[in-house]
Motif scaffolding. Structure first.
Motif, short mmCIF file in Angstrom:
data_model
loop_
_atom_site.label_atom_id
_atom_site.label_comp_id
_atom_site.label_asym_id
_atom_site.label_seq_id
_atom_site.Cartn_x
_atom_site.Cartn_y
_atom_site.Cartn_z
N SER A 129 0.84 -1.19 0.00
CA SER A 129 0.00 0.00 0.00
C SER A 129 0.88 1.24 0.00
CB SER A 129 -0.94 0.01 1.21
OG SER A 129 -0.21 0.06 2.41
N LEU A 130 0.32 2.32 -0.51
CA LEU A 130 1.03 3.59 -0.62
C LEU A 130 0.14 4.67 -0.04
CD1 LEU A 130 3.39 5.28 -1.76
CD2 LEU A 130 2.14 5.38 -3.91
N GLY A 131 0.71 5.49 0.83
CA GLY A 131 -0.05 6.57 1.44
C GLY A 131 0.55 6.90 2.80
N LEU A 132 -0.25 7.50 3.66
CA LEU A 132 0.20 7.81 5.01
C LEU A 132 0.18 6.52 5.81
CD1 LEU A 132 0.96 9.64 7.35
CD2 LEU A 132 -1.47 10.04 7.71
N SER A 133 1.33 6.02 6.14
CA SER A 133 1.42 4.76 6.87
C SER A 133 2.70 4.73 7.67
CB SER A 133 1.39 3.59 5.88
OG SER A 133 1.45 2.38 6.56
N ILE A 134 2.57 4.41 8.95
CA ILE A 134 3.74 4.30 9.83
C ILE A 134 3.50 3.14 10.78
CG2 ILE A 134 5.07 5.45 11.64
CD1 ILE A 134 4.09 8.12 10.48
N GLY A 135 4.51 2.26 10.89
CA GLY A 135 4.43 1.20 11.89
C GLY A 135 4.43 -0.19 11.32
N ALA A 136 4.05 -1.14 12.16
CA ALA A 136 3.97 -2.54 11.79
C ALA A 136 2.84 -3.19 12.56
CB ALA A 136 5.29 -3.24 12.10
N SER A 137 2.21 -4.18 11.94
CA SER A 137 1.13 -4.87 12.62
C SER A 137 0.95 -6.27 12.04
CB SER A 137 -0.19 -4.10 12.50
OG SER A 137 -0.65 -4.11 11.17
N THR A 138 0.32 -7.10 12.84
CA THR A 138 -0.11 -8.42 12.39
C THR A 138 -1.61 -8.48 12.59
OG1 THR A 138 1.97 -9.49 12.94
CG2 THR A 138 0.04 -10.91 12.79
N SER A 139 -2.32 -8.85 11.53
CA SER A 139 -3.77 -8.95 11.60
C SER A 139 -4.19 -10.39 11.44
CB SER A 139 -4.42 -8.12 10.48
OG SER A 139 -4.08 -6.76 10.61
N LYS A 140 -5.16 -10.79 12.24
CA LYS A 140 -5.75 -12.12 12.12
C LYS A 140 -7.21 -11.91 11.74
CE LYS A 140 -2.62 -14.18 15.42
NZ LYS A 140 -2.43 -14.97 16.63
N PHE A 141 -7.50 -12.18 10.46
CA PHE A 141 -8.83 -11.95 9.93
C PHE A 141 -9.58 -13.26 9.75
CE2 PHE A 141 -6.67 -8.17 8.05
CZ PHE A 141 -7.45 -7.20 8.64
N VAL A 142 -10.88 -13.20 9.94
CA VAL A 142 -11.78 -14.29 9.60
C VAL A 142 -12.96 -13.67 8.87
CG1 VAL A 142 -11.12 -15.81 11.49
CG2 VAL A 142 -12.96 -14.19 11.81
N GLY A 143 -13.60 -14.47 8.05
CA GLY A 143 -14.76 -13.93 7.34
C GLY A 143 -15.29 -14.88 6.29
#
Length: 142
Positions: free
Chosen positions: A64-78
């Motif tokens: 992704s490109l834009g305003l973004s700072i940091g790191a994360s891990t996401s656990k998605f279900v759906g």
């Protein structure tokens, strides 16, 4: 007689179109996705589609490109909607959204690919991230 044949052919086409649409089904999806960056986020992960009683592993990559700072891990279900076969899940999805997480939080997304598959995902994020970015995600079946 010719008019009757045309009417019968048209009815058959309409019934075939409705029958094809009725074969679309819904599967469940679980994904773990890790990303990080500054301005440009890059990430990847793995997931499993459960569809018609079988499990299909896949990989996810994205940027992704834009305003973004940091790191994360996401656990998605759906859910994965409009599946005719498991391979329909594969492809590129365009994502536009905003979100954030500090030490934990929730997020969600609705995405669609060229096959007409719609992913409705929600889940928890762990890490420190603030973003307002536009990007893409690619799913590859394993």
């Amino acid at each position: 007689m010719h008019r009757m044949n045309q009417t019968a052919a048209m009815a058959l086409l309409l019934l075939t179109g409705f029958a094809t649409a009725s074969f679309a089904d819904t599967g469940t999806v679980s994904v773990v996705f890790t990303k990080g960056g500054f301005i440009v986020d890059v990430g990847g992960g793995q997931g499993v589609l459960t569809f018609r009683g079988k499990r299909y592993p896949f990989t996810v990559s994205g940027m992704s490109l834009g305003l973004s700072i940091g790191a994360s891990t996401s656990k998605f279900v759906g859910r994965a909607l409009n599946l005719r076969r498991a391979g329909d899940l594969a492809g590129s999805y365009v994502v536009a959204g905003a979100g954030g997480a500090v030490a934990g939080g929730a997020g969600g997304a609705q995405l669609q690919n060229a096959n007409g598959v719609i992913l409705q995902l929600s889940g928890a994020r762990i890490g420190a991230e603030v973003s307002a970015a536009v990007g893409g995600v690619t799913i590859t079946m394993q």
